[in-house]
Design an enzyme around this catalytic site. Structure first.
Site, short mmCIF file in Angstrom:
data_model
loop_
_atom_site.label_atom_id
_atom_site.label_comp_id
_atom_site.label_asym_id
_atom_site.label_seq_id
_atom_site.Cartn_x
_atom_site.Cartn_y
_atom_site.Cartn_z
N ASP A 46 -6.67 -4.54 -17.11
CA ASP A 46 -5.73 -3.57 -17.68
C ASP A 46 -6.14 -3.07 -19.06
O ASP A 46 -5.29 -2.86 -19.93
CB ASP A 46 -4.31 -4.18 -17.75
CG ASP A 46 -3.79 -4.58 -16.39
OD1 ASP A 46 -4.15 -3.92 -15.39
OD2 ASP A 46 -3.03 -5.56 -16.31
N LEU A 102 -5.54 -6.83 -6.41
CA LEU A 102 -5.26 -7.92 -7.34
C LEU A 102 -6.49 -8.65 -7.87
O LEU A 102 -6.41 -9.34 -8.88
CB LEU A 102 -4.28 -8.92 -6.70
CG LEU A 102 -2.88 -8.35 -6.46
CD1 LEU A 102 -1.98 -9.39 -5.80
CD2 LEU A 102 -2.24 -7.87 -7.75
N GLY A 162 0.79 -1.23 0.00
CA GLY A 162 0.00 0.00 0.00
C GLY A 162 0.81 1.27 0.00
O GLY A 162 0.37 2.29 0.53
N SER A 163 1.98 1.25 -0.66
CA SER A 163 2.77 2.49 -0.68
C SER A 163 2.03 3.57 -1.48
O SER A 163 2.07 4.75 -1.12
CB SER A 163 4.18 2.26 -1.22
OG SER A 163 4.16 2.03 -2.61
N HIS A 205 -1.20 0.98 -13.44
CA HIS A 205 -0.46 -0.22 -13.85
C HIS A 205 1.02 0.17 -14.03
O HIS A 205 1.31 1.21 -14.61
CB HIS A 205 -1.03 -0.76 -15.17
CG HIS A 205 -0.41 -2.05 -15.58
ND1 HIS A 205 -0.73 -3.25 -14.98
CD2 HIS A 205 0.56 -2.32 -16.49
CE1 HIS A 205 0.01 -4.21 -15.52
NE2 HIS A 205 0.79 -3.68 -16.44
N GLU A 209 4.88 6.51 -9.95
CA GLU A 209 3.55 6.27 -9.37
C GLU A 209 3.29 7.23 -8.22
O GLU A 209 2.25 7.88 -8.15
CB GLU A 209 3.44 4.84 -8.86
CG GLU A 209 3.44 3.81 -9.97
CD GLU A 209 3.29 2.39 -9.47
OE1 GLU A 209 2.83 1.57 -10.25
OE2 GLU A 209 3.62 2.09 -8.30
N ASN A 229 -7.43 2.71 -12.12
CA ASN A 229 -6.35 1.80 -11.71
C ASN A 229 -5.03 2.38 -12.16
O ASN A 229 -4.97 3.19 -13.09
CB ASN A 229 -6.56 0.42 -12.36
CG ASN A 229 -5.49 -0.58 -11.95
OD1 ASN A 229 -5.11 -0.66 -10.78
ND2 ASN A 229 -4.98 -1.34 -12.90
C1 GRF Z 1 1.95 -0.70 -8.00
O1 GRF Z 1 3.11 -0.96 -8.74
C2 GRF Z 1 0.79 -0.50 -8.92
O2 GRF Z 1 1.16 -0.01 -10.17
C3 GRF Z 1 0.26 -1.89 -9.08
O3 GRF Z 1 0.44 -2.49 -7.83
C4 GRF Z 1 1.55 -1.90 -7.16
C5 GRF Z 1 1.12 -1.54 -5.77
O4 GRF Z 1 2.21 -1.20 -4.97
N1 GRF Z 1 -1.09 -1.87 -9.57
P1 GRF Z 1 1.97 -0.64 -3.50
O5 GRF Z 1 1.25 -1.71 -2.71
O6 GRF Z 1 1.15 0.60 -3.64
O7 GRF Z 1 3.33 -0.36 -2.97
#
Ligand code: GRF
Length: 198
Positions: A152, A92, A20-21, A111, A181, A109
């Site tokens: 996607d 997921l 969840g970063s 990706h 991101e 979303n």
């Molecule tokens: C990210 O790379 C996002 O693009 C993908 O899942 C990952 C989630 O990473 N859909 P985090 O849990 O937010 O660190």
């Protein structure tokens, strides 16, 4: 597209299955925001790290049960909590049609590659970056897109690239992509929501 009522806070639910970063960056970005709030963190896993973050920030959490999610999308529950839009950040499970119908054009979303390449079922995390390197790509990046019924696949809202250099490991590419991101997802969510305000 429908408009967003001015005056009221636009409530987002962030769906995340893992660390969840991104959810954390989003929560930090919107803390104290005048028009947008993170009203709920939703997870498919009771042990997901994202839930610790949510609890530390006093954001309500909802843990999904798979069968019920696939059948109902928890659409009634999300509506009852006043959720206006849904943000997927490392979630997921496939979003069921019933939830897409309940939130038309209101689910985004992110990706970790440049869709339409390197997407689809099973393409997440390490696998994506390894495939990019194996194909000899010289760039990768992020894609923010609408969620439809195919993994996607929904319309692309935003992309940003980063270089993939000779000798880059998948971890190195993942780091560059994650930086993109964290820098762009909260801002793009803000633009997207605010662009729908009357
Ligand atoms: C990210 O790379 C996002 O693009 C993908 O899942 C990952 C989630 O990473 N859909 P985090 O849990 O937010 O660190």
């Amino acid at each position: 597209m429908e408009s967003v009522k001015s005056g009221e806070s636009h409530k987002l639910a962030v769906f995340a299955s893992g660390k969840g970063s991104n959810a954390q960056k989003i929560a930090e970005y919107f803390a104290g925001h005048q028009h947008i709030s993170i009203a709920l963190i939703v997870s498919s896993k009771a042990s997901a790290g994202v839930l610790d973050m949510a609890r530390a920030k006093d954001i309500p959490v909802l843990i999904l049960e798979k069968e019920r999610f696939m059948e109902t999308g928890y659409a009634d529950e999300l509506r009852a909590r006043g959720i206006d839009s849904i943000i997927l950040a490392g979630f997921l499970w496939k979003v069921p049609p019933v939830l897409i119908a309940a939130y038309p054009n209101r689910i985004l979303n992110i990706h970790p590659a440049l869709l339409p390449a390197y997407g689809g079922k099973g393409m997440y995390g390490q696998k994506v970056h390894e495939a990019v390197i194996a194909a000899g790509e010289t760039c990768s990046g992020i894609t923010i897109h609408y969620v439809d019924e195919i993994y996607d696949h929904g319309a692309i809202l935003f992309q940003k690239t980063c270089a993939v250099e000779a000798g880059d490991t998948w971890e190195r590419v993942a780091k560059k992509v994650q930086e993109l991101e964290h820098r762009h997802y909260p801002e793009q969510i803000e633009k997207w929501v605010m662009g729908r305000r009357k």
